[in-house]
Design an enzyme around this catalytic site. Structure first.
Site, PDB file in Angstrom:
ATOM      1  N   LYS A   3       0.754  -1.330  -0.137  1.00  0.00           N
ATOM      2  CA  LYS A   3       0.102   0.152   0.052  1.00  0.00           C
ATOM      3  C   LYS A   3       0.875   1.293   0.029  1.00  0.00           C
ATOM      4  CE  LYS A   3      -1.872   2.864   2.800  1.00  0.00           C
ATOM      5  NZ  LYS A   3      -1.620   4.167   1.977  1.00  0.00           N
ATOM      6  N   GLY A  48       6.865   4.878   8.228  1.00  0.00           N
ATOM      7  CA  GLY A  48       5.901   6.243   8.339  1.00  0.00           C
ATOM      8  C   GLY A  48       6.242   6.793   9.634  1.00  0.00           C
ATOM      9  N   GLY A  76       2.562   4.718  13.687  1.00  0.00           N
ATOM     10  CA  GLY A  76       3.079   3.485  14.086  1.00  0.00           C
ATOM     11  C   GLY A  76       2.666   3.034  15.325  1.00  0.00           C
ATOM     12  N   GLU A 111       9.341   1.209  10.923  1.00  0.00           N
ATOM     13  CA  GLU A 111      10.624   2.438  10.603  1.00  0.00           C
ATOM     14  C   GLU A 111       9.874   3.621  10.664  1.00  0.00           C
ATOM     15  OE1 GLU A 111      13.797   1.734   9.751  1.00  0.00           O
ATOM     16  OE2 GLU A 111      13.679  -0.410   9.590  1.00  0.00           O
ATOM     17  N   CYS A 153      13.924  10.116   6.431  1.00  0.00           N
ATOM     18  CA  CYS A 153      13.683   9.990   7.928  1.00  0.00           C
ATOM     19  C   CYS A 153      14.962  10.253   8.707  1.00  0.00           C
ATOM     20  CB  CYS A 153      13.160   8.584   8.043  1.00  0.00           C
ATOM     21  SG  CYS A 153      14.484   7.307   6.977  1.00  0.00           S
ATOM     22  N   GLU A 193       9.604  16.096  15.172  1.00  0.00           N
ATOM     23  CA  GLU A 193      10.081  15.819  13.751  1.00  0.00           C
ATOM     24  C   GLU A 193       9.384  16.645  12.789  1.00  0.00           C
ATOM     25  OE1 GLU A 193       8.805  12.306  11.574  1.00  0.00           O
ATOM     26  OE2 GLU A 193      10.839  12.029  10.812  1.00  0.00           O
TER      27      GLU A 193
END
Ligand code: NAD
Length: 513
Positions: free
Chosen positions: A194, A247, A252, A269, A303, A400
């Site tokens: 996906k 993501g 997560g 991740e 990331c 982030e």
């Protein structure tokens, strides 16, 4: 190939692809969503719609899971010899290699990364991941284990986990999916990919290539769809054995809670707020441009971007001035233009998120050393930005941003424990970067930093053989390398009594004295 001296031409094959249907690959058929839902796919450099893509619903996910289950439980995939699987994975790598320019251009138009970056980060790393993982086919095995009871033969078998739901973000669209598919297929699993809803196009093209090279139906299914609908359905589905997710940390965490319902395996991740340390003895000629690239490449949408800079106070002004100079010269513009180093952010939403963090940082007392705003009014461009004098507790420093925003602070301590503690003062633990010519300092820092990886005197090193992943709230598990392919196996233990006699449960009968 260039259309003129200034821009990369859009190959006719890309125009034809964009004008076509972008449906769902379920088993051996390409189909619109059952609901008929589509999403307009936008070029972030212009804000214009370039294609429409089908958005899968719950029924479509269910059909894809059944196709993947069939290919795994009954179909040819699990019965194929490793060498046959390897040949198909290598054929897919060759097919991608034959279409590098086309795939790079589609990712550039869909995501906004400059063409050379799309070539390398998205397409070349995909090819490398397939070739690397193809080599693992048939090479992961269990072991014979010596047990305490006599006349027993005990061993472990490594079995593919089964049906894998791969859920990926938009920041390197093709590569994000391929780095999950490649080890999963090498392990013998089947996959439902996906892609992020806003960047589904290279995943659709990948599906066409997967069909062309002859993967059996259902081995890879590709479903673009909204996270809260198609992604959620994949995570909830009892027919999915593992979710491999890349993501944000917030999503997560939500997936962990959801996956608990079926106890499916899950690897994550997630996000980062990675520190960069520059010690006074570092080679600044190298450290300054590399630190700037680490946060400005791909518009900071990496990331492992180094988003918090800690430079020793004796060199701080020089380092920040060097990065500001780099930022001012970093060429921002259309990702189709030759020489452009930074394109737009992926969407209007992401642009507003990034400028929102900058504005909030200002309101919280931080100062903009350079950049700090949107570029132009067409497309979603933000200036390479450096911020200073930020309190360590504000959102600019702690959260982030996933944009081209560096927060820089001087370090006064020479005590490595104290220096590392500044970097470790974060919920995240993805990567860290250390610049020093004293390797003792470099290695000591590597041990003290609570991150999944530490790079000394270098940038992000995404090597197919080098495990990558996060500590703390940056994730669970590792991708790349042997760890990456092992994540798609389950271990089974077999114990055989070779002669009639004592079994484990009878061990109490053994006189151990
Ligand atoms: P996101 O978490 O919003 O979305 C990622 C994927 O999850 C998308 O496909 C999305 O549709 C899907 N999703 C969203 N809600 C879902 C739900 N309820 N159930 C199932 N799936 C759902 O992240 P994003 O904004 O697309 O990507 C940026 C994030 O990805 C950043 O945090 C970045 O650090 C992270 N990232 C991490 C790595 C890594 O290797 N650690 C690599 C790239 C990106």
């Amino acid at each position: 190939m260039p259309a003129s001296a200034e821009t990369y031409a859009i190959p006719p094959s890309v125009d034809a692809f964009l004008a076509g249907d972008h449906n769902l690959l379920i088993g051996d058929r390409w189909t619109p969503a059952t609901s008929g839902e589509t999403l307009d796919i936008v070029n972030p450099a212009t804000g214009k719609v370039i294609a429409k893509a089908a958005m899968a619903g719950v029924e479509d996910v269910d059909a894809a899971v059944r196709a993947a289950r069939h290919a795994f439980d009954h179909g040819p995939w699990s019965k194929m010899m490793p060498a046959q699987r390897r040949a198909l994975i290598l054929a897919l790598a060759d097919e991608i290699e034959a279409h590098i320019e086309e795939l790079a251009m589609i990712d550039t138009l869909n995501m906004g990364m400059p063409v050379p970056d799309a070539r390398y980060f998205s397409v070349m790393l995909s090819i490398e991941s397939l070739r690397y993982n193809a080599g693992w086919c048939g090479k992961i095995s269990g072991e014979t284990v010596t047990v305490g009871v006599p006349d027993h033969h005990a061993y472990t078998i490594k079995e593919p986990i089964g049906v894998v739901g791969a859920i990926v973000p938009w920041n390197t669209p093709l590569m994000a999916g391929v780095i999950k598919i490649a080890p999963a297929l090498a392990a013998g699993c089947t996959v439902i990919l996906k892609p992020a809803e806003i960047t589904p196009l290279t995943a659709v093209r990948l599906g066409q290539m997967i069909e062309k090279v002859g993967f059996p139906p259902g081995v890879v299914n590709i479903l673009a769809g909204h996270g809260g609908i198609a992604g959620q359905a994949l995570v909830e589905h009892p027919g999915v054995d593992k979710i491999s997710f890349t993501g944000s940390t917030a999503v997560g965490q939500h997936l962990v809670r959801t996956a608990a319902g079926t106890m499916k395996r899950i690897s994550l991740e997630l996000g980062g707020k990675s520190p960069v340390f520059i010690f006074p003895d570092a080679d600044l000629e190298l450290a300054i441009p590399m630190t700037a690239m680490l946060i400005f490449k791909n518009s900071g949408q990496i990331c492992a971007a180094g988003s918090r800079l800690f430079a020793h106070h004796t060199i701080f002004d020089k380092v920040v001035a060097g990065i500001e100079d780099f930022a001012r010269r970093f060429k921002v513009g259309s990702p189709l233009e030759m020489g452009v180093e930074m394109g737009p952010l992926v969407s209007e939403k992401q642009m507003n998120r990034v400028t929102g963090y900058i504005d909030k940082g200002r309101a919280d007392g931080a100062e903009v050393a350079c950049g700090g705003g949107r570029v132009g009014s067409e497309g979603f461009f933000v200036e390479p930005t450096v911020m200073v004098n930020a309190r360590p507790d504000i959102s600019l420093v702690r959260e982030e941003i996933f944009g081209p925003v560096l927060v820089a602070a001087p370090v006064t301590s020479n005590d490595l424990d104290q220096v590392a503690a500044i970097g470790n003062d974060s919920d995240y633990g993805l990567s860290a970067y250390v610049w020093t010519n004293n390797m003792s300092v470099g290695h000591q820092m590597a041990r003290k930093l609570k991150t999944g990886s530490v790079r000394i005197n270098g940038g992000v090193n995404l090597d197919a053989n080098l495990p990558f992943g996060g500590a703390k709230m940056s994730g669970w598990g590792r991708e790349y390398g042997r760890d990456g392919v092992e994540a798609f196996f389950e271990s089974k233990t077999v114990s055989v009594a070779l002669t009639a006699g004592l079994g484990q449960s009878d061990a109490s009968a053994i006189d151990l004295k």
